[in-house]
Design a protein around this motif. Sequence first.
Motif, PDB file in Angstrom:
ATOM      1  N   GLN A  87       0.829  -1.199   0.000  1.00  3.26           N
ATOM      2  CA  GLN A  87       0.000   0.000   0.000  1.00  3.26           C
ATOM      3  C   GLN A  87       0.865   1.252   0.000  1.00  3.26           C
ATOM      4  O   GLN A  87       0.580   2.209  -0.731  1.00  3.26           O
ATOM      5  N   ARG A  88       1.921   1.265   0.807  1.00  3.89           N
ATOM      6  CA  ARG A  88       2.792   2.443   0.847  1.00  3.89           C
ATOM      7  C   ARG A  88       3.509   2.621  -0.494  1.00  3.89           C
ATOM      8  O   ARG A  88       3.691   3.747  -0.957  1.00  3.89           O
ATOM      9  N   ILE A  89       3.894   1.539  -1.112  1.00  5.28           N
ATOM     10  CA  ILE A  89       4.543   1.628  -2.423  1.00  5.28           C
ATOM     11  C   ILE A  89       3.556   2.142  -3.474  1.00  5.28           C
ATOM     12  O   ILE A  89       3.870   3.043  -4.261  1.00  5.28           O
ATOM     13  N   ASP A  90       2.345   1.586  -3.485  1.00  2.85           N
ATOM     14  CA  ASP A  90       1.340   2.023  -4.460  1.00  2.85           C
ATOM     15  C   ASP A  90       0.993   3.500  -4.269  1.00  2.85           C
ATOM     16  O   ASP A  90       0.881   4.259  -5.250  1.00  2.85           O
ATOM     17  N   ASN A  91       0.825   3.906  -3.023  1.00  2.00           N
ATOM     18  CA  ASN A  91       0.526   5.318  -2.761  1.00  2.00           C
ATOM     19  C   ASN A  91       1.693   6.210  -3.172  1.00  2.00           C
ATOM     20  O   ASN A  91       1.494   7.320  -3.677  1.00  2.00           O
ATOM     21  N   ARG A  94       1.560   6.788  -6.849  1.00  2.00           N
ATOM     22  CA  ARG A  94       0.544   7.786  -7.198  1.00  2.00           C
ATOM     23  C   ARG A  94       1.047   9.191  -6.882  1.00  2.00           C
ATOM     24  O   ARG A  94       0.847  10.130  -7.672  1.00  2.00           O
ATOM     25  N   MET A  95       1.705   9.339  -5.744  1.00  2.00           N
ATOM     26  CA  MET A  95       2.245  10.645  -5.386  1.00  2.00           C
ATOM     27  C   MET A  95       3.336  11.083  -6.361  1.00  2.00           C
ATOM     28  O   MET A  95       3.459  12.270  -6.677  1.00  2.00           O
ATOM     29  N   ALA A  96       4.107  10.136  -6.843  1.00  2.00           N
ATOM     30  CA  ALA A  96       5.145  10.469  -7.824  1.00  2.00           C
ATOM     31  C   ALA A  96       4.527  11.012  -9.103  1.00  2.00           C
ATOM     32  O   ALA A  96       5.022  11.992  -9.686  1.00  2.00           O
ATOM     33  N   MET A  97       3.424  10.410  -9.527  1.00  2.00           N
ATOM     34  CA  MET A  97       2.757  10.878 -10.742  1.00  2.00           C
ATOM     35  C   MET A  97       2.064  12.217 -10.513  1.00  2.00           C
ATOM     36  O   MET A  97       2.142  13.118 -11.346  1.00  2.00           O
ATOM     37  N   SER A 126       2.960   8.808   6.006  1.00  2.00           N
ATOM     38  CA  SER A 126       2.117   8.202   4.972  1.00  2.00           C
ATOM     39  C   SER A 126       1.670   9.250   3.957  1.00  2.00           C
ATOM     40  O   SER A 126       0.489   9.412   3.666  1.00  2.00           O
ATOM     41  N   TYR A 127       2.659  10.010   3.448  1.00  2.00           N
ATOM     42  CA  TYR A 127       2.443  11.037   2.425  1.00  2.00           C
ATOM     43  C   TYR A 127       1.502  12.139   2.911  1.00  2.00           C
ATOM     44  O   TYR A 127       0.653  12.628   2.174  1.00  2.00           O
ATOM     45  N   GLY A 128       1.689  12.506   4.173  1.00  2.00           N
ATOM     46  CA  GLY A 128       0.946  13.626   4.725  1.00  2.00           C
ATOM     47  C   GLY A 128      -0.419  13.295   5.282  1.00  2.00           C
ATOM     48  O   GLY A 128      -1.130  14.197   5.745  1.00  2.00           O
ATOM     49  N   ASP A 321      13.414   2.490  -4.141  1.00  2.00           N
ATOM     50  CA  ASP A 321      13.682   1.662  -5.327  1.00  2.00           C
ATOM     51  C   ASP A 321      12.405   1.217  -6.026  1.00  2.00           C
ATOM     52  O   ASP A 321      12.444   0.779  -7.176  1.00  2.00           O
ATOM     53  N   ARG A 322      11.267   1.326  -5.342  1.00  2.00           N
ATOM     54  CA  ARG A 322      10.015   0.790  -5.881  1.00  2.00           C
ATOM     55  C   ARG A 322       9.017   1.861  -6.321  1.00  2.00           C
ATOM     56  O   ARG A 322       8.099   1.565  -7.082  1.00  2.00           O
ATOM     57  N   VAL A 323       9.162   3.089  -5.822  1.00  2.00           N
ATOM     58  CA  VAL A 323       8.128   4.087  -6.128  1.00  2.00           C
ATOM     59  C   VAL A 323       8.370   4.816  -7.421  1.00  2.00           C
ATOM     60  O   VAL A 323       7.455   5.395  -8.006  1.00  2.00           O
ATOM     61  N   MET A 324       9.624   4.824  -7.911  1.00  2.00           N
ATOM     62  CA  MET A 324       9.907   5.520  -9.169  1.00  2.00           C
ATOM     63  C   MET A 324      10.906   4.703  -9.982  1.00  2.00           C
ATOM     64  O   MET A 324      11.740   3.996  -9.425  1.00  2.00           O
TER      65      MET A 324
END
Length: 324
Positions: A87-91, A94-97, A126-128, A321-324
């Motif tokens: 979930q943290r990786i998926d979120n 999304r935040m990167a995009m 958790s991204y704010g 390594d996983r979010v972007m």
Amino acid sequence: MSDLRRRSLFLLPALAVAAPARAQQGSFDSFLEGVGAEARRNGISATTIQRALSNIRPNDRVIELDRRQPEGTMTWDTYRDRAVSQQRIDNGRRMAMDNRPLLQSLEARYRVPARIMLAIWGIETSYGTNTGGFNVVEALATLAWEGRRASFFRAELMAALRILDAGHVAPERMRGSWAGAMGHPQFMPTSFERLAVDADGDGRKDIWDSRADALGSIGNYLSRSGWREGERWGREVLLPAGFDTSQATRENVRPVRDWARAGVTTTDGSSLAGSDMPGAVMLPGGPTGSQQAFLVFHNFNVIRRYNPSNYYATAVGLISDRVM
């Protein structure tokens, strides 16, 4: 400070810690008078002091949390599974995009990869979405008055008052963790004074409501801590049978080619043999725990400047390594 920054927690009975705070109510008022006098001597306006210190009282919950004692040690595997969740990786993706132009501009300004800023943001709050609900001035005043680490928290309280006096945030919006860590990046007030930035150019360093300021402050923190552009934080490796785990410490830095000669290999099959980059083999779980191993470099230790935990720094690296 997020719960993931703690490996274990022990909850003392609430009644055992609530009574002392109520019993010393009068002394808290005297304490606030002293804080106000010190703040005035240091040039903080009477208006700021009045707004910040009026109607605050010792927070029993803050005292309770501060008096928790370790019950045990969370294993690396448990911490990793919680911190580096899908979930943290998926979120994070999304935040990167959603924030791509902002992240690109901050990366160019601070020379710190956007994925690292994102990973710290993700672990801290958790991204704010979980920045803490405590009145920071009240929490810090409680901790400074209560006695344990009083001088540390009094200095943080004074820094919080200076931040309010400078107009970066309104008193009612200055909220954070029970220990006074604030906003999206969970900066303590003295860290805010040293390292927070006005990335969006509006004249305020707003780590509560400005993503630009929050992420830029993370980037500035790492940049000022010695981040080396173009170098990775680390990588997962496999250790040969019989490897002497006493050699797996952050202090035992050797050229990567030396680790290759000792039989250390990458999990993806790429070669380590030709590199003279200095690195250390590190077992987050320790020599008797999980045998998941990493070859870590200078930037790993820079992440540890944000939070001095091998668990934390490794989790930041893995998320990045996983979010972007």
